[in-house]
Design a protein around this motif. Structure first.
Motif, short mmCIF file in Angstrom:
data_model
loop_
_atom_site.label_atom_id
_atom_site.label_comp_id
_atom_site.label_asym_id
_atom_site.label_seq_id
_atom_site.Cartn_x
_atom_site.Cartn_y
_atom_site.Cartn_z
N LEU A 197 3.71 11.82 25.34
CA LEU A 197 4.15 10.42 25.28
C LEU A 197 3.72 9.67 26.54
N ALA A 198 3.28 8.44 26.35
CA ALA A 198 3.04 7.54 27.48
C ALA A 198 4.28 6.68 27.67
N LEU A 199 4.41 6.09 28.85
CA LEU A 199 5.58 5.27 29.15
C LEU A 199 5.12 3.99 29.85
N LEU A 200 5.40 2.85 29.19
CA LEU A 200 5.06 1.54 29.77
C LEU A 200 6.36 0.79 30.01
N ALA A 201 6.43 0.07 31.12
CA ALA A 201 7.57 -0.82 31.37
C ALA A 201 7.05 -2.24 31.37
N VAL A 202 7.63 -3.09 30.54
CA VAL A 202 7.30 -4.51 30.54
C VAL A 202 8.53 -5.24 31.05
N GLN A 203 8.37 -6.00 32.15
CA GLN A 203 9.54 -6.58 32.82
C GLN A 203 9.26 -8.04 33.20
N GLY A 204 10.32 -8.83 33.15
CA GLY A 204 10.20 -10.23 33.56
C GLY A 204 10.86 -11.14 32.54
N PRO A 205 11.10 -12.40 32.93
CA PRO A 205 11.80 -13.31 32.01
C PRO A 205 11.08 -13.53 30.68
N ASP A 206 9.75 -13.39 30.66
CA ASP A 206 9.01 -13.56 29.39
C ASP A 206 8.67 -12.23 28.71
N ALA A 207 9.21 -11.13 29.25
CA ALA A 207 8.82 -9.81 28.73
C ALA A 207 9.18 -9.67 27.25
N VAL A 208 10.39 -10.08 26.90
CA VAL A 208 10.84 -9.88 25.52
C VAL A 208 10.00 -10.70 24.55
N SER A 209 9.83 -11.99 24.86
CA SER A 209 9.10 -12.85 23.91
C SER A 209 7.65 -12.43 23.76
N ARG A 210 7.04 -11.93 24.83
CA ARG A 210 5.63 -11.56 24.73
C ARG A 210 5.42 -10.18 24.13
N THR A 211 6.40 -9.31 24.27
CA THR A 211 6.24 -7.93 23.79
C THR A 211 6.61 -7.78 22.33
N LEU A 212 7.66 -8.46 21.90
CA LEU A 212 8.19 -8.24 20.54
C LEU A 212 7.13 -8.32 19.45
N PRO A 213 6.26 -9.35 19.44
CA PRO A 213 5.28 -9.42 18.34
C PRO A 213 4.30 -8.26 18.32
N LEU A 214 4.21 -7.51 19.42
CA LEU A 214 3.23 -6.43 19.51
C LEU A 214 3.82 -5.08 19.13
N LEU A 215 5.12 -5.06 18.86
CA LEU A 215 5.78 -3.79 18.54
C LEU A 215 5.69 -3.51 17.05
N PRO A 216 5.74 -2.23 16.66
CA PRO A 216 5.84 -1.93 15.23
C PRO A 216 7.02 -2.69 14.64
N GLY A 217 6.85 -3.23 13.42
CA GLY A 217 7.84 -4.11 12.80
C GLY A 217 9.26 -3.60 12.86
N ASP A 218 9.44 -2.31 12.59
CA ASP A 218 10.81 -1.77 12.54
C ASP A 218 11.47 -1.72 13.92
N LEU A 219 10.69 -1.91 14.98
CA LEU A 219 11.27 -1.82 16.33
C LEU A 219 11.51 -3.18 16.98
N ARG A 220 11.20 -4.25 16.24
CA ARG A 220 11.37 -5.58 16.85
C ARG A 220 12.84 -5.94 17.04
N VAL A 221 13.74 -5.21 16.36
CA VAL A 221 15.17 -5.44 16.59
C VAL A 221 15.55 -5.14 18.05
N ALA A 222 14.65 -4.46 18.76
CA ALA A 222 14.93 -4.16 20.18
C ALA A 222 15.26 -5.43 20.95
N GLY A 223 14.70 -6.56 20.52
CA GLY A 223 14.94 -7.83 21.19
C GLY A 223 16.38 -8.29 21.11
N GLU A 224 17.12 -7.78 20.13
CA GLU A 224 18.53 -8.19 19.97
C GLU A 224 19.49 -7.21 20.62
N ARG A 225 18.98 -6.10 21.08
CA ARG A 225 19.87 -5.10 21.66
C ARG A 225 20.30 -5.51 23.07
N ARG A 226 21.48 -5.02 23.47
CA ARG A 226 21.94 -5.36 24.82
C ARG A 226 21.30 -4.42 25.84
#
Lengths: 130, 362
Positions: free
Chosen positions: B143-172
């Motif tokens: 497994l590789a491990l990437l960290a995406v961090q910053g105020p725009d991290a969520v909005s820019r990363t979500l569209p690039l995730l596999p569809g079933d994992l985009r709920v990550a944006g709503e998690r606390r």
């Protein structure tokens, strides 16, 4: 590949020296030195009017990574310092050979310049350290 | 010795990385300017390759009991799947072997992410303690491990995730979602919002390139260090190690004392230290004036000498900040740092300097 300039002289400790028309010498750190240090955050230049001794530390440059001494390439009196660097130390990274100059010395012995390296010899030194 | 490389090695070279030896791995220090990368994470979004850290899966009917003995924090606190816990792993003397995040993935399934420098020792330690009849320890080196961090991290990363994992944006924060091969966790090491993404190494480069194309800046380990220091988080190996307990490293909050009958490794030593009195504490320092506090800088207090455990220039605050271990009895608000032979006043602050891009030091 870091830049060297043929119109300058260099010390083994990675300072450059440029002869001005009035006989004073402008001193900075080389492109190679600024690359190794990384982003500079503080520059402490010598006091105008103070005497510096060739080969002795006379200024400090601090990057996010480390603090480094700057050695006087020649002996003489400090006649000017680059005040710009107090607020904008990043000029040394952006423009090490021009806007990022550190201080200017009126040399006590003009022959001191002859003891320094020319651009080819300095480039060789850098290559051997890489 | 040949340095190990991650799946993103050639991507780093293409991005202009200055590569350095980091715990036996050839990793990017920066891609031109550490300061600009630092600011990108505080103001927009940056991506770090942290594939040198190790993902370890701990599974089986004995997994929970094993982790409750292995870790100073209590995995029984993890009540729902996907929740994460930060903990120290201690030796019998209460010294810190490593700090890690453990995720609950299912009934008998946990995942831990451990530091690169300590990974081999951590895994040997786990294997020596686990009963192979009830606990399986699997190192997920693929497994590789990437960290995406910053105020725009969520909005820019979500569209690039596999569809079933985009709920990550709503998690606390401190929660994760996953499918078979991917795991997306709302965790990080910068004091900003964002994700840590575990994914098959063969897929890492295409996600990396997509993130860069979406305006996320590649960020090296240099900026990772200044970001984590501003966030007031300890760095293993400098702010804590096997010679220090969590109690002297500001991590008492991660030790689960209750229930009293949970016999985790190091418990007796910590209880003894707590009863006898904790001799030192880790504080935040802000340097008044110019200069940079560095690891090893001596700090003079009215109760004896202390030392900077990690210090740097804070790009967000424009001054030098540090974590320092000082005598617990020291109560003065201003101390003296000895920097290159000269005394400088330093102000003692709570060791959180910047959070969500804002100064916390008053």
């Amino acid at each position: 590949m870091t830049e060297t300039r043929t119109n300058l002289k260099y010390s083994k400790s990675h300072e450059w020296v440029r002869q001005e028309e009035d006989g004073s010498l402008t001193v900075g750190i080389t492109d190679h030195a600024q690359t190794l240090l990384g982003d500079l955050v503080f520059v402490e230049a010598p006091e105008p009017g103070s005497q510096v001794q060739a080969g002795e530390p006379c200024a400090t440059v601090e990057s996010v990574k480390a603090a480094s001494d700057v050695y006087a390439p020649v002996s003489g009196e400090v006649v000017a310092v680059n005040e710009e660097l107090t607020d904008s130390p990043e000029r040394v990274n952006e423009s090490p050979f021009e806007e990022g100059w550190l201080f200017r010395v009126q040399p006590t012995d003009p022959a001191g310049l002859d003891a320094l390296l020319d651009a080819d010899a300095y480039a060789e030194l850098v290559a051997s350290e890489e | 010795m040949t340095l190990k490389t991650t799946a993103l090695h050639s991507a780093h070279q293409r991005a202009g990385a200055r590569l350095v030896d980091f715990a036996g791995w050839e990793m990017p220090l920066h891609y031109g300017s550490q300061l600009e990368e630092h600011r990108a994470v505080r103001e927009s979004a940056g991506v770090f390759d942290v594939s040198h850290m190790r993902v370890v899966d701990i599974q089986g009917v004995g997994a929970k009991d094993f982790l409750r003995r292995l870790l100073a924090n209590d995995v029984a606190k993890l009540k729902s799947e996907g929740r994460a816990l930060y903990s120290c792993m201690l030796n019998e003397q209460g010294g810190v072997l490593d700090d890690l995040i453990v995720y609950l993935r299912g009934d008998e399934s946990y995942r831990a992410v451990v530091n690169a420098a300590t990974a081999e020792g951590d895994i040997a330690h786990m294997r020596a303690l686990a009963d192979p009849a009830t606990v399986r320890i699997e190192v997920r080196a693929e497994l590789a491990l990437l960290a995406v961090q910053g105020p725009d991290a969520v909005s820019r990363t979500l569209p690039l995730l596999p569809g079933d994992l985009r709920v990550a944006g709503e998690r606390r924060p401190f929660s994760a979602v996953w499918n078979d091969d991917w795991m997306v966790a709302r965790t990080g090491y910068t004091g900003e919002d964002g994700f840590e993404i575990m994914l098959p190494a063969a897929t890492a480069e295409s996600l990396w390139e997509a993130l860069l194309a979406a305006g996320v800046r590649p960020v090296g380990l240099g900026a990772r260090d200044t970001l984590r220091l501003e966030a007031g988080m300890n760095l293993y190996g400098t702010d804590m190690d096997t010679t220090t307990t969590p109690l002297v490293s500001n991590l008492g909050w991660t030790v689960a004392w209750e229930p009293e009958d949970r016999a985790f490794i190091g418990r007796e030593a910590l209880e003894r230290q707590r009863a006898e009195g904790v001799p030192e504490k880790l504080v935040g320092l802000v340097l008044e004036g110019r200069g940079v506090l560095r690891g090893g800088t001596r700090i003079e207090t009215e109760a004896g000498n202390g030392v900077v455990t990690s210090g740097s220039f804070s790009p967000t605050l424009g001054v030098s900040i540090a974590l320092a271990r000082i005598p617990a009895a020291s109560a003065n608000a201003t101390l003296t740092a000895h920097l290159r032979g000269k005394p400088h006043p330093v102000r003692v602050v709570k060791p959180v300097f910047v959070r969500h891009g804002k100064s916390q030091i008053g």
